[in-house]
Design a protein around this motif. Structure first.
Motif, PDB file in Angstrom:
ATOM      1  N   GLY A 172       0.809  -1.213   0.000  1.00 38.90           N
ATOM      2  CA  GLY A 172       0.000   0.000   0.000  1.00 38.90           C
ATOM      3  C   GLY A 172       0.838   1.257   0.000  1.00 38.90           C
ATOM      4  N   TYR A 173       0.146   2.362   0.162  1.00 42.15           N
ATOM      5  CA  TYR A 173       0.777   3.671   0.197  1.00 42.15           C
ATOM      6  C   TYR A 173       0.699   4.178   1.631  1.00 42.15           C
ATOM      7  CZ  TYR A 173       2.357   8.112  -1.759  1.00 42.15           C
ATOM      8  OH  TYR A 173       3.095   9.222  -2.077  1.00 42.15           O
ATOM      9  N   HIS A 174       1.835   4.205   2.305  1.00 44.55           N
ATOM     10  CA  HIS A 174       1.878   4.517   3.733  1.00 44.55           C
ATOM     11  C   HIS A 174       2.525   5.878   3.963  1.00 44.55           C
ATOM     12  CE1 HIS A 174       1.045   0.212   4.440  1.00 44.55           C
ATOM     13  NE2 HIS A 174       1.934   0.000   3.474  1.00 44.55           N
ATOM     14  N   GLU A 223     -16.854  -4.784   0.160  1.00 40.08           N
ATOM     15  CA  GLU A 223     -16.312  -3.438   0.349  1.00 40.08           C
ATOM     16  C   GLU A 223     -15.318  -3.146  -0.777  1.00 40.08           C
ATOM     17  OE1 GLU A 223     -13.444  -1.509   3.700  1.00 40.08           O
ATOM     18  OE2 GLU A 223     -15.323  -2.403   4.421  1.00 40.08           O
ATOM     19  N   VAL A 224     -15.646  -2.136  -1.576  1.00 43.11           N
ATOM     20  CA  VAL A 224     -14.732  -1.673  -2.621  1.00 43.11           C
ATOM     21  C   VAL A 224     -13.952  -0.493  -2.059  1.00 43.11           C
ATOM     22  CG1 VAL A 224     -14.536  -0.677  -4.922  1.00 43.11           C
ATOM     23  CG2 VAL A 224     -16.252  -2.436  -4.468  1.00 43.11           C
ATOM     24  N   GLU A 225     -12.621  -0.570  -2.115  1.00 50.12           N
ATOM     25  CA  GLU A 225     -11.798   0.531  -1.620  1.00 50.12           C
ATOM     26  C   GLU A 225     -10.897   1.036  -2.738  1.00 50.12           C
ATOM     27  OE1 GLU A 225      -9.906   0.659   2.093  1.00 50.12           O
ATOM     28  OE2 GLU A 225     -11.322  -0.675   3.114  1.00 50.12           O
ATOM     29  N   LEU A 226     -10.875   2.347  -2.899  1.00 48.04           N
ATOM     30  CA  LEU A 226      -9.952   3.019  -3.802  1.00 48.04           C
ATOM     31  C   LEU A 226      -9.004   3.814  -2.923  1.00 48.04           C
ATOM     32  CD1 LEU A 226     -12.516   4.235  -6.493  1.00 48.04           C
ATOM     33  CD2 LEU A 226     -11.197   2.113  -6.442  1.00 48.04           C
ATOM     34  N   TYR A 227      -7.737   3.447  -2.952  1.00 45.01           N
ATOM     35  CA  TYR A 227      -6.754   4.037  -2.047  1.00 45.01           C
ATOM     36  C   TYR A 227      -6.134   5.279  -2.694  1.00 45.01           C
ATOM     37  CZ  TYR A 227      -7.266  -0.652  -0.138  1.00 45.01           C
ATOM     38  OH  TYR A 227      -7.785  -1.825   0.366  1.00 45.01           O
ATOM     39  N   CYS A 228      -5.994   6.323  -1.898  1.00 48.51           N
ATOM     40  CA  CYS A 228      -5.430   7.585  -2.376  1.00 48.51           C
ATOM     41  C   CYS A 228      -4.154   7.900  -1.592  1.00 48.51           C
ATOM     42  CB  CYS A 228      -6.428   8.723  -2.206  1.00 48.51           C
ATOM     43  SG  CYS A 228      -8.081   8.361  -2.840  1.00 48.51           S
ATOM     44  N   GLN A 229      -3.378   8.843  -2.103  1.00 48.23           N
ATOM     45  CA  GLN A 229      -2.194   9.269  -1.365  1.00 48.23           C
ATOM     46  C   GLN A 229      -2.582   9.854  -0.011  1.00 48.23           C
ATOM     47  OE1 GLN A 229      -0.416  11.635  -4.692  1.00 48.23           O
ATOM     48  NE2 GLN A 229       1.442  10.535  -4.134  1.00 48.23           N
ATOM     49  N   TYR A 256      -3.331  11.625  -5.711  1.00 51.25           N
ATOM     50  CA  TYR A 256      -3.477  10.616  -6.759  1.00 51.25           C
ATOM     51  C   TYR A 256      -3.967   9.285  -6.196  1.00 51.25           C
ATOM     52  CZ  TYR A 256      -1.185  13.636 -10.157  1.00 51.25           C
ATOM     53  OH  TYR A 256      -0.893  14.673 -11.003  1.00 51.25           O
ATOM     54  N   LEU A 257      -4.634   8.504  -7.053  1.00 50.03           N
ATOM     55  CA  LEU A 257      -5.012   7.149  -6.685  1.00 50.03           C
ATOM     56  C   LEU A 257      -3.765   6.275  -6.595  1.00 50.03           C
ATOM     57  CD1 LEU A 257      -8.123   6.721  -9.001  1.00 50.03           C
ATOM     58  CD2 LEU A 257      -8.159   6.820  -6.505  1.00 50.03           C
ATOM     59  N   THR A 258      -3.704   5.441  -5.577  1.00 52.27           N
ATOM     60  CA  THR A 258      -2.530   4.590  -5.372  1.00 52.27           C
ATOM     61  C   THR A 258      -2.837   3.104  -5.497  1.00 52.27           C
ATOM     62  OG1 THR A 258      -2.880   4.488  -2.978  1.00 52.27           O
ATOM     63  CG2 THR A 258      -1.532   6.305  -3.817  1.00 52.27           C
ATOM     64  N   GLY A 259      -4.115   2.733  -5.499  1.00 50.05           N
ATOM     65  CA  GLY A 259      -4.435   1.317  -5.591  1.00 50.05           C
ATOM     66  C   GLY A 259      -5.918   1.077  -5.462  1.00 50.05           C
ATOM     67  N   LEU A 260      -6.313  -0.177  -5.615  1.00 48.40           N
ATOM     68  CA  LEU A 260      -7.713  -0.546  -5.450  1.00 48.40           C
ATOM     69  C   LEU A 260      -7.785  -1.881  -4.747  1.00 48.40           C
ATOM     70  CD1 LEU A 260      -8.921  -2.872  -7.718  1.00 48.40           C
ATOM     71  CD2 LEU A 260      -8.094  -1.081  -9.221  1.00 48.40           C
TER      72      LEU A 260
END
Length: 417
Positions: free
Chosen positions: A196-198, A304-310, A385-389
């Motif tokens: 992930g983006y930590h 649960e759908v997750e869109l990960y952001c910065q 920005y989006l970082t993952g899904l």
């Protein structure tokens, strides 16, 4: 100690654990942060408004059991009843005095002593929060492995000129991952157990004085399970084959092959984090077709759908209409749990194939389910920005198609499997 007092005392302890010594000074965003910590520990989101109301004792009856369980899960107890019983059992007893006057004197002295102790703690913590020369700190990192999970990271720091009582490096949102550091030492090797983006933090006393963004991408889809109650240790699921009959997904046989205890209540994660971040999180379109298969019987199955952001998350948690209180919508600072928001419109039979579309245009979010608009909101946070899904469920998701594309045409991910 009655239950209302235990609720307030427990929340104050949670605030303190997260660096909030005086909850009267907490902002709405601070209460939202506490809600997110509870969600990460329990899978249950309590709204900032509810947390604030409970902390101030503004309730005449006990909250819903899901709220109580979330508090208990934070302290690593499975249920509120287990937590309450243990707290009451360990509460020191005060033997009643033989005369009413002695009982009154004992109560008065106990209260006076408690006030003095709390005042001393507050004065000490207020003094302790003082940090000088924070701007002279140095903080950076270097990954020692490629994109492997778990992943080792070497942090470099210099706090020699900073004046504070204590220093820590915290690798992400999880305070349990906080490690104490000392002056005249300049490196710390830490391990990231999840991709992930930590956002790693250099902390002096209770304040983050420097931050660095640590990206741990996945080189494709990555799978793991986490106990749904009181445990945040990932169990990795290795699967050479995860596309069957045109759908992305895992099987119970694969779980057993990875020694996953399928009789336990778990959250199963399918996540994808690319190396590059080119799609802005305030202008994109996400489309997917999915369903879930139960691993064990659940009264409230969910997807649960997750869109990960910065910065921050975008979450759509759907469940059956009878369990609408478990639903959740989050975009930036807009956090809407089903406990105190009517989210019946996003609920559906998660065992059936369903089309979901999320359109974000200039931070205005529109959600469609089976081509019908069901939710719309606006957020103001700069989520970058989006970082993952990711797809998360208390069963096994099956994904027929996924596409995540910026409104400028840049593709983060697209696959019909």
């Amino acid at each position: 100690m009655d239950e209302q007092t235990l609720i307030k005392t427990s929340l104050l302890e949670i605030f303190n654990n997260n660096g909030y010594r005086d909850f009267a000074r907490m902002t709405q965003r601070d209460f939202e942060h506490i809600g997110e910590q509870l969600r990460l520990k329990s899978g249950i989101l309590i709204s900032a408004t509810t947390i604030k109301r409970l902390a101030y004792g503004e309730f005449s009856r006990l909250p819903q059991i899901a709220t109580l369980n979330a508090i208990a899960n934070y302290f690593s107890y499975k249920t509120w009843q287990d937590y309450k019983a243990d707290r009451i059992k360990n509460e020191p007893e005060i033997q009643p005095a033989s005369k009413g006057r002695h009982k009154f004197r004992l109560t008065y002295l106990s209260i006076l002593a408690a006030v003095c102790i709390l005042a001393g703690i507050y004065m000490f913590s207020t003094t302790k929060r003082t940090v000088k020369n924070a701007g002279k700190a140095a903080f950076s990192f270097q990954k020692t492995t490629s994109n492997e999970i778990p992943n080792s990271v070497v942090f470099s720091y210099n706090i020699d000129q900073v004046q504070a009582d204590s220093f820590f490096i915290q690798q992400s949102w999880d305070k349990n991952r906080r490690v104490k550091i000392d002056k005249n030492k300049y490196t710390l090797t830490d391990i990231y157990y999840e991709p992930g983006y930590h956002i790693a933090k250099l902390i002096a006393n209770d304040s983050a004085i420097s931050e660095v963004d640590v990206s741990i991408p996945t080189n494709g889809w990555f799978f793991y399970a986490i106990d749904n109650m009181a445990n945040y240790t990932p169990e990795y699921i290795k699967a050479d084959q995860f596309v069957t009959n045109g759908s992305l997904g895992l099987t119970v046989a694969q779980l057993l092959a990875n020694r996953i205890e399928v009789n336990k209540d778990k959250r199963y994660h399918y996540v994808y984090y690319p190396d590059q971040r080119e799609v802005p999180s305030d202008n994109f379109k996400f489309k997917t077709r999915l369903r879930m298969r139960e691993v064990r019987r659940s009264a409230c199955p969910y997807i649960e759908v997750e869109l990960y952001c910065q910065r921050s998350f975008m979450i759509l948690r759907s469940t059956t209409k009878g369990c609408a209180h478990e639903a959740l919508v989050q975009f930036g600072e807009q956090v809407m749990p089903g406990l105190d928001t009517d989210l019946m419109s996003i609920c559906f039979d998660v065992s059936q194939w369903t089309d979901i579309e999320i359109l974000v245009k200039n931070k205005i979010t529109t959600v469609k389910i089976n081509d019908k608009e069901v939710h719309k909101t606006r957020f103001v946070t700069d989520t970058k920005y989006l970082t993952g899904l990711g797809y998360i469920s208390n069963g096994l998701c099956e994904v027929d198609k996924t596409e995540l594309i910026g409104l400028d045409g840049k593709v983060m991910y697209k696959n019909d499997f």
